[in-house]
Design a protein around this motif. Structure first.
Motif, mmCIF file in Angstrom:
data_model
loop_
_atom_site.group_PDB
_atom_site.id
_atom_site.type_symbol
_atom_site.label_atom_id
_atom_site.label_comp_id
_atom_site.label_asym_id
_atom_site.label_seq_id
_atom_site.Cartn_x
_atom_site.Cartn_y
_atom_site.Cartn_z
ATOM 1 N N ASP A 122 1.101 -0.150 -4.143
ATOM 2 C CA ASP A 122 0.768 1.152 -3.560
ATOM 3 C C ASP A 122 1.530 1.295 -2.244
ATOM 4 O O ASP A 122 0.947 1.312 -1.162
ATOM 5 C CB ASP A 122 -0.756 1.224 -3.335
ATOM 6 N N THR A 123 2.847 1.411 -2.346
ATOM 7 C CA THR A 123 3.683 1.418 -1.140
ATOM 8 C C THR A 123 3.502 2.695 -0.310
ATOM 9 O O THR A 123 3.828 2.721 0.866
ATOM 10 C CB THR A 123 5.170 1.256 -1.526
ATOM 11 N N GLU A 124 3.001 3.763 -0.950
ATOM 12 C CA GLU A 124 2.773 5.007 -0.193
ATOM 13 C C GLU A 124 1.393 5.022 0.464
ATOM 14 O O GLU A 124 1.011 6.018 1.078
ATOM 15 C CB GLU A 124 2.892 6.230 -1.107
ATOM 16 N N ASN A 125 0.672 3.930 0.302
ATOM 17 C CA ASN A 125 -0.679 3.822 0.899
ATOM 18 C C ASN A 125 -1.617 4.963 0.509
ATOM 19 O O ASN A 125 -2.391 5.452 1.331
ATOM 20 C CB ASN A 125 -0.576 3.746 2.434
ATOM 21 N N GLU A 126 -1.536 5.363 -0.763
ATOM 22 C CA GLU A 126 -2.410 6.436 -1.260
ATOM 23 C C GLU A 126 -3.850 5.977 -1.417
ATOM 24 O O GLU A 126 -4.765 6.783 -1.479
ATOM 25 C CB GLU A 126 -1.928 6.921 -2.634
ATOM 26 N N PHE A 132 -10.547 -1.400 -4.975
ATOM 27 C CA PHE A 132 -9.658 -2.105 -5.915
ATOM 28 C C PHE A 132 -8.302 -2.423 -5.293
ATOM 29 O O PHE A 132 -7.394 -2.883 -5.969
ATOM 30 C CB PHE A 132 -9.457 -1.278 -7.202
ATOM 31 N N ARG A 133 -8.154 -2.154 -3.988
ATOM 32 C CA ARG A 133 -6.870 -2.385 -3.338
ATOM 33 C C ARG A 133 -6.938 -3.618 -2.451
ATOM 34 O O ARG A 133 -7.922 -3.830 -1.754
ATOM 35 C CB ARG A 133 -6.503 -1.176 -2.479
ATOM 36 N N ASP A 134 -5.875 -4.416 -2.478
ATOM 37 C CA ASP A 134 -5.745 -5.506 -1.523
ATOM 38 C C ASP A 134 -4.839 -5.011 -0.396
ATOM 39 O O ASP A 134 -3.675 -4.652 -0.644
ATOM 40 C CB ASP A 134 -5.133 -6.749 -2.175
ATOM 41 N N GLU A 135 -5.361 -4.975 0.805
ATOM 42 C CA GLU A 135 -4.633 -4.334 1.895
ATOM 43 C C GLU A 135 -3.348 -5.079 2.259
ATOM 44 O O GLU A 135 -2.364 -4.477 2.653
ATOM 45 C CB GLU A 135 -5.534 -4.175 3.129
ATOM 46 N N LYS A 136 -3.366 -6.400 2.119
ATOM 47 C CA LYS A 136 -2.194 -7.181 2.516
ATOM 48 C C LYS A 136 -1.032 -6.994 1.537
ATOM 49 O O LYS A 136 0.096 -6.727 1.930
ATOM 50 C CB LYS A 136 -2.600 -8.657 2.595
ATOM 51 N N THR A 137 -1.314 -7.135 0.261
ATOM 52 C CA THR A 137 -0.239 -7.050 -0.738
ATOM 53 C C THR A 137 0.004 -5.633 -1.238
ATOM 54 O O THR A 137 1.000 -5.366 -1.892
ATOM 55 C CB THR A 137 -0.576 -7.910 -1.967
ATOM 56 N N GLN A 138 -0.894 -4.720 -0.977
ATOM 57 C CA GLN A 138 -0.880 -3.341 -1.491
ATOM 58 C C GLN A 138 -1.028 -3.287 -3.015
ATOM 59 O O GLN A 138 -0.685 -2.293 -3.636
ATOM 60 C CB GLN A 138 0.406 -2.605 -1.075
ATOM 61 N N PHE A 139 -1.521 -4.368 -3.603
ATOM 62 C CA PHE A 139 -1.773 -4.358 -5.048
ATOM 63 C C PHE A 139 -3.042 -3.570 -5.350
ATOM 64 O O PHE A 139 -4.013 -3.605 -4.587
ATOM 65 C CB PHE A 139 -1.971 -5.787 -5.587
ATOM 66 N N LEU A 140 -3.014 -2.885 -6.509
ATOM 67 C CA LEU A 140 -4.218 -2.206 -7.003
ATOM 68 C C LEU A 140 -4.679 -2.953 -8.254
ATOM 69 O O LEU A 140 -3.879 -3.203 -9.155
ATOM 70 C CB LEU A 140 -3.904 -0.752 -7.386
#
Lengths: 648, 88
Positions: A122-126, A132-140
């Motif tokens: 989630d590179t656009e930080n939507e 369900f998001r990991d803030e460090k890796t931006q994985f959903l």
């Protein structure tokens, strides 16, 4: 009526011969990854694809989630735990080797995809702040938010990225070429694969590919029980031309198969169905969407013990005392309590309790992030849903914030099929593999949907790459052999024979005849008598009707060669059904003449292969249900180099 | 094998792909991206491709995704697959 000249040059009589170190048949997800692995080892690599590699295969148009990424930094399950869960959930009838590879390397492939230009974060930080998001890796993540081993991905970007990478690495791609047969050397004790033949679906040109190692990466069999005469393109879940050429040519060459007796009542697609992911439902892409009945009454979600879940968030969590769950509702049709996830109350239960049809998916009531991730990421990125569903529904006025979308099937399906309308689905049968993903033939490897118990994009990617590097290692230490000219000439004549008639029967009529036989004689309830009649009728079709198949151009030639392969696959299935003399719940296999369900002496993989190319004798064998032995130890023995490189 | 083939455009069962002649430049990217190979290029250069095998369409929409001009091509799912929804 408008008269048009055929759009491509016709080269019926031309033969092109090419040599390579590694030959890959099938340019879908598995095939592209196999090609990338082989080319990265510096070997000459040829990829043969019947369609267009840029978008070919079941996963060409998209992919919304990447399963079993057990080595991602957020995962709380190990590859061993996850693979064993998948095996146990199917009562042992699963591919321990290929799924361990998926659990162990799937995440590596995802990182590779990102380097190639695919979007996995989630590179656009939507979705900042979503649970369900990991803030460090931006994985959903999807499904189990606590254990985090399945990632939501932007899979419409994947196939073009893979195609570009193949080109960058110098893979020689032959698009529009259908592989028609494996060329073998049967003089030795063991059959060795020396290459393959092919034919171009636009020009009719014939190809001979000589190789040191060959990898089968084609689709699983389809159009065996289901065929639409009017809309053949949507006969099945997978594209029309993904119908199992690889299984047919492998069977003819003497490759060993298992679990081909397993088939499920149709669930997905086909003429009966609405588009997958395009109707209101609660599973897969739509997990865990709220549902309401006709009066707007919310349908309850329950945990594995039947307790009603009070919040949406709980649908994404294991039950009290449960370590993790597989998908929603469980991975198999008969989920094991240990891994069973949350689900809605069963439909019979709902109807008894006054819930009124039709049911609807209630996206508007979902929390903002959940609604947006289902509609704007999952539906927008899943295979064949971005344009026909996400875009077209929007154009037609569907608003996920305001509209209720009707549900048509039970739970996550989008149709109701008859018991005799069957599909190879839910980890079906396929080729038997060892820890190199090698088949029983020397020089021949398999990946993706060609393997027994295959499933999704991550499995295809991980096994494709793995087969590619092991086949390359074999090719490095082997030399090219001369081909048997007679065998090549025989195949060329077989292909050509379809083109020199001015009348006959068409491929659609032929396909429909196969599906009628299979529905009647290899339907839900099987017996020796029924299966034998079915086999005899298929053999009659083969001897009497195949010579009458009539084509008008190279495109129809491909379609006709396909239906001959479908007939071979149907025979392979009936032969497999004949030799399992016991019923089995997890194989969805009912023999009226052997009604006992899962007797212990039949709890094993039954294997079948053709003894050689000359006669039709089927050789039956068996493998222990855990033939792959210790997962971690074996993997580490066979992959020392890969493990070392990965650490660096 | 004949060199001519015949397209009967009057007896189509479905019409999965619609081109807008005003936007399509005849670049044939859709023709090359279709894995089922339902199209052929138009014999006239820079004209819209011909959907020669409409019933074989899988409705994946890759032709639309590959098109450089979003107005040039449109996917029409089969009419029988129209889904019902209602405002909450």
């Amino acid at each position: 009526m408008r008269e048009l000249e055929w759009a491509y040059p016709l080269r019926w009589d031309e033969v092109k011969e090419v040599s390579t170190d590694v030959l890959i048949l099938g340019g879908g997800i598995a095939g592209c990854w196999a090609a990338i692995a082989a080319a990265k080892k510096g070997l000459k690599t040829i990829l043969v694809e019947k369609g267009a590699t840029i978008r070919s295969g079941a996963g060409g148009s998209g992919c919304d989630h990447w399963e079993s990424a057990a080595t991602n930094p957020c995962s709380r399950v190990t590859p061993e735990e996850l693979t064993m869960a998948m095996i146990k959930d199917h009562n042992g009838y699963n591919n321990g080797i290929s799924h361990y590879i998926e659990c162990r390397e799937g995440y590596d492939r995802l990182l590779d995809l990102e380097r190639m230009g695919g979007k996995i974060r989630d590179t656009e930080n939507e979705f900042v702040g979503a649970e369900f998001r990991d803030e460090k890796t931006q994985f959903l993540f999807s499904y189990d938010y606590e254990n985090r081993f399945t990632l939501r991905v932007w899979g419409t970007t994947f196939k073009p990225a893979l195609y570009k990478e193949c080109k960058r690495l110098g893979v020689e791609i032959y698009d529009r070429v259908m592989a028609t047969s494996l060329i073998t050397d049967v003089n030795k004790q063991q059959t060795k694969v020396l290459g393959a033949t092919g034919v171009n679906g636009r020009t009719g040109q014939f190809f001979v590919f000589k190789s040191k190692a060959t990898i089968l990466c084609m689709a699983r069999p389809t159009r065996i029980w289901l065929f639409s005469l009017g809309l053949p393109g949507i006969s099945e879940f997978r594209p029309l031309q993904c119908m199992g050429d690889g299984h047919a040519m492998a069977w003819k060459a003497g490759v060993e198969f298992t679990m081909m007796e397993k088939s499920l009542r149709g669930q997905w697609s086909g003429e009966r169905s609405y588009p997958p992911y395009g109707t209101g439902n609660t599973h897969n892409t739509w997990y865990a969407c709220s549902m309401v009945d006709a009066d707007g009454k919310e349908i309850p979600w329950i945990d594995r013990d039947g307790n009603i879940l009070k919040s949406v968030s709980q649908r994404y969590r294991p039950s009290p005392g449960q370590k993790f769950f597989l998908k929603g509702g469980g991975e198999s049709e008969f989920p094991l309590y240990e891994y069973q996830g949350p689900d809605t109350l069963p439909i019979e239960n709902l109807l008894q309790n006054g819930y009124k049809l039709p049911f609807y998916a209630d996206l508007p009531s979902m929390p903002l992030h959940e609604r947006n991730v289902i509609w704007n990421v999952m539906v927008a990125q899943e295979g064949k849903s971005r344009i026909p569903i996400f875009q077209r529904y929007k154009e037609a006025g569907f608003n996920p914030e305001k509209d209720l979308l009707q549900s048509y099937g039970e739970g996550w399906t989008s149709a109701s099929f008859l018991p005799r309308e069957r599909q190879l689905f839910g980890i079906p049968g396929g080729i038997v593999n060892d820890w190199n993903l090698k088949t029983n033939l020397e020089g021949l490897y398999a990946a993706g949907d060609q393997l027994f118990a295959s499933d999704c994009n991550g499995h295809a990617a991980a096994t494709g790459y793995y087969a590619g590097r092991h086949a390359a290692d074999y090719a490095i230490q082997t030399s090219q052999s001369n081909l048997n000219d007679q065998q090549v000439e025989f195949e060329r004549r077989r292909v050509k024979s379809l083109t020199n008639k001015s009348e006959g029967i068409g491929w659609k009529e032929f396909n429909l005849a196969i599906t009628r036989i299979m529905q009647n004689y290899c339907g839900e309830i099987k017996s020796r008598e029924l299966l034998n009649i079915g086999l005899k009728l298929l053999e009659n079709l083969e001897t009497i009707e195949v010579p009458k198949l009539y084509v008008r151009n190279p495109h129809e030639l491909i379609r006709s060669l396909e239906v001959i392969n479908i007939l071979i696959n149907a025979k392979l299935i009936i032969n497999s059904c004949l030799v399992r003399k016991a019923s089995s719940k997890h194989l969805h296999f009912i023999r009226s003449d052997y009604p006992e369900m899962d007797p212990i002496e039949w709890h094993k993989f039954i294997t079948v292969k053709l003894e050689n190319n000359k006669n039709n004798k089927v050789k039956v064998g068996a493998l222990p249900i855990d033939y792959y032995s210790s997962l971690k130890e074996n993997y580490e023995i066979y992959n020392e180099d890969y493990i070392k490189k990965r650490i660096i | 094998m004949e060199k001519k083939i015949y397209v009967d455009q009057g007896s189509r069962i479905v019409n999965p792909i619609h081109f807008d002649q005003n936007f399509c430049t005849g670049c044939n990217r859709c023709v090359e991206a279709c894995q089922v190979d339902v199209f052929i290029p138009n014999p006239e250069r820079k004209k819209t491709p011909i959907v020669l095998y409409p019933t074989e369409c899988w409705y994946c929409g890759c032709c639309v995704m590959e098109c450089p001009n979003p107005n040039a091509i449109r996917l029409n799912p089969p009419l029988m697959n129209q889904i019902y929804w209602k405002r909450k």
